[in-house]
Design an enzyme around this catalytic site. Structure first.
Site: not given
Length: 424
Positions: A207, A335
């Site tokens: 990330e 999500k």
């Protein structure tokens, strides 16, 4: 209702930020307009997430190909949504869910369904000449979210021995997304210099955060506090800290322990960290099925910090409703690929907001250049977003999109952190 129909769907196998296959989908209308979407993929996934369909053909991409999902888009889903009004999102999504017919979308794949769902909504927005966030959220969508910036990666996002998965900063003192990004970038580069000075690695994880070999979670937090201070900001006042423990990844389901520690000890560890550091948000501090642990964590810290459920809820309205009824957590990570349609994502967010839970729109560790979640964070006024560190273009794309939206909104735009515990 304006009648513009879905005329065709194009799709192909592309690569995500980890080099694994995912889906690109393009929905085309009979008006000649279109929308595009790339589907993300997670590394640490909740056991109750909607199924991401993979081929398991070891002769291609180590079994991670998505040709089955691709075929389902073209051969199964296109025929059932072709001719449907592009503006009827609920109908489009319900047709696909019905065509799949399973509780977790395992037949056709949540990746196939989500790709069409998002691309269809974008096609509708394009048909009206509206920004995506405005089409989805309407005229009251104007909140720019406070970002959670993952500066140190651990757990399943890095191979560095750190137990927790994400060590994040939150620029709570910012007055705009532009300023928030600048503050985060300053701390990111200061942290890199600190790591270099300590002869620690400055390679990044999935990330975009650094993934140095550190001895403990506390050492990572110490580095973040020092980087904040050396960047000229006040820890806890201008920039706070947040954690994603991803506790399911180090939970032993047989002994019901966290690397030998009971859930009571795990909660004590988290409470101690909150006493010693300016932490105002903890995600997945307990394993997804350790309900006793979640109850204790919420009782101990739920009045002091944001307690975020990710694996606990997996963006599923039914699981969110159950958790709310039990008083577990006080925030929900959102999500879209955990549930598989834009409609169900919207339902999850509205349910949480109606019950006083905050929401955070989130990326996945396997991302693409797609910036959908930036628009969705504004569309649903979530007030918070997780989209990684200040490096790797698939992460930066979302920050750049947020800054563009802020510029479009002008004086109507409001940078607002929805975490009620910020700065406490």
């Amino acid at each position: 209702m304006l009648e513009v129909a879905i005329s065709d769907i194009q799709a192909r196998e592309i690569l995500d930020s980890r080099g694994y296959p995912t889906l690109y989908v393009k929905v085309i209308t009979d008006a000649g307009t279109f929308g595009e979407a790339c589907v993300p993929s997670g590394a640490s996934t909740g056991i109750k997430e909607a199924l991401e369909l993979r081929d398991h053909d070891t002769s291609r991409y180590q079994g991670k190909g998505v040709l089955q999902a691709l075929n389902n888009v073209k051969e199964v889903l296109l025929p059932v949504v072709q001719g449907v009004n592009i503006f009827d999102q609920i109908l489009i999504d319900s047709i696909m869910v019905e065509a799949d017919g399973t509780p977790n979308k395992e037949k056709l794949g949540a990746n196939a369904i989500l790709g069409i769902s998002l691309a269809a909504a974008k096609a509708a927005a394009a048909t009206l000449g509206q920004p995506f966030y405005r089409y989805v959220g309407g005229c009251f969508s104007h909140v720019l979210p406070c970002p959670m910036m993952n500066l140190i990666n651990g757990g399943m996002h890095a191979n560095n021995g750190l137990q927790f998965q994400e060590f994040m900063i939150r620029p709570i003192g910012a007055t705009s997304i532009k300023e928030a990004v600048r503050m985060g970038a300053d701390v990111f580069h200061t942290l890199k210099k600190l790591l270099n000075d300590k002869n620690l690695a400055t390679g990044v994880g999935d990330e975009g955060g650094f993934a140095p070999q550190l001895k403990s979670n506390s050492e990572a937090l110490d580095l973040l506090v020092l980087a904040i201070e050396k960047s000229g900001f006040q820890p806890g006042k201008e920039i706070s800290l947040a954690l994603d423990c991803a506790a399911s990844s180090f939970y032993d389901t047989k002994t019901k322990t966290y690397e030998g520690k009971s859930y009571q000890e795990q909660v004590e560890i988290l409470a101690d960290l909150c006493d010693r550091y300016p932490i105002d948000s903890i995600e997945d501090g307990l394993a997804e099925e350790d309900f006793d642990g979640w109850d204790l964590l919420t009782a101990e810290l739920g009045d002091a910090i944001q307690i975020v459920g990710d694996d606990l809820f997996v963006t599923n309205p039914e699981l969110i409703a159950e958790g709310i009824s039990k008083g577990r957590a006080n925030a929900v990570l959102i999500k879209p690929n955990q549930i598989g349609t834009l409609t169900e994502t919207s339902e999850a967010i509205q349910l949480a907001h109606n019950q006083g839970y905050t929401t955070i729109l989130s990326h996945r560790s396997g991302e693409t250049e797609d910036t959908t979640i930036a628009d969705l964070a504004v569309a649903f006024n979530t007030g918070q977003i997780k989209t990684g560190s200040l490096s790797r273009s698939e992460r930066i794309a979302k920050y750049n999109r947020l800054m563009a939206i802020e510029e479009e909104l002008g004086p109507v735009g409001l940078f607002k952190d929805s975490n009620p515990f910020s700065g406490e």
